[in-house]
Design an enzyme around this catalytic site. Structure first.
Site, PDB file in Angstrom:
ATOM      1  CG  MET A   1      -7.387  11.018   9.330  1.00 57.07           C
ATOM      2  SD  MET A   1      -8.261   9.136  10.852  1.00 57.07           S
ATOM      3  CE  MET A   1      -7.203   9.888  11.842  1.00 57.07           C
ATOM      4  N   PRO A   2      -7.529  13.583   6.969  1.00 61.33           N
ATOM      5  CG  PRO A   2      -6.662  14.881   4.836  1.00 61.33           C
ATOM      6  CD  PRO A   2      -6.435  13.791   6.019  1.00 61.33           C
ATOM      7  CE1 TYR A   3     -15.454  12.955   9.885  1.00 65.44           C
ATOM      8  CE2 TYR A   3     -15.919  15.042  10.376  1.00 65.44           C
ATOM      9  CZ  TYR A   3     -16.266  13.841  10.066  1.00 65.44           C
ATOM     10  OH  TYR A   3     -17.890  13.427  10.334  1.00 65.44           O
TER      11      TYR A   3
END
Length: 68
Positions: A1-3
């Site tokens: 899950m990229p942020y």
């Protein structure tokens, strides 16, 4: 899950600019890292120019010297 957290100075960043940044960042993560857009989070933070320093002075002071 990229942020992804993008910080920019508060200098005329429009809603359209932000939309393009969010869309482009999401697309780039999908293309390069094969990350699904549904799990990619992009946050844009606008920082007052008094709170952003470059070379020992605030962006506010730099902009005033540049005549902006």
């Amino acid at each position: 899950m990229p942020y992804v957290h993008i910080r920019v100075t508060e200098e005329g960043v429009t809603a359209e600019h932000k939309r393009q940044l969010i869309e482009g960042t999401t697309r780039l993560l999908e293309q390069v890292l094969n990350k699904p857009p549904a799990s990619t989070f992009v946050v844009i933070e606008e920082v007052p120019t008094d709170n952003w320093g470059i070379a020992g002075e605030t962006v506010t002071a730099l902009r005033q010297r540049e005549g902006r």
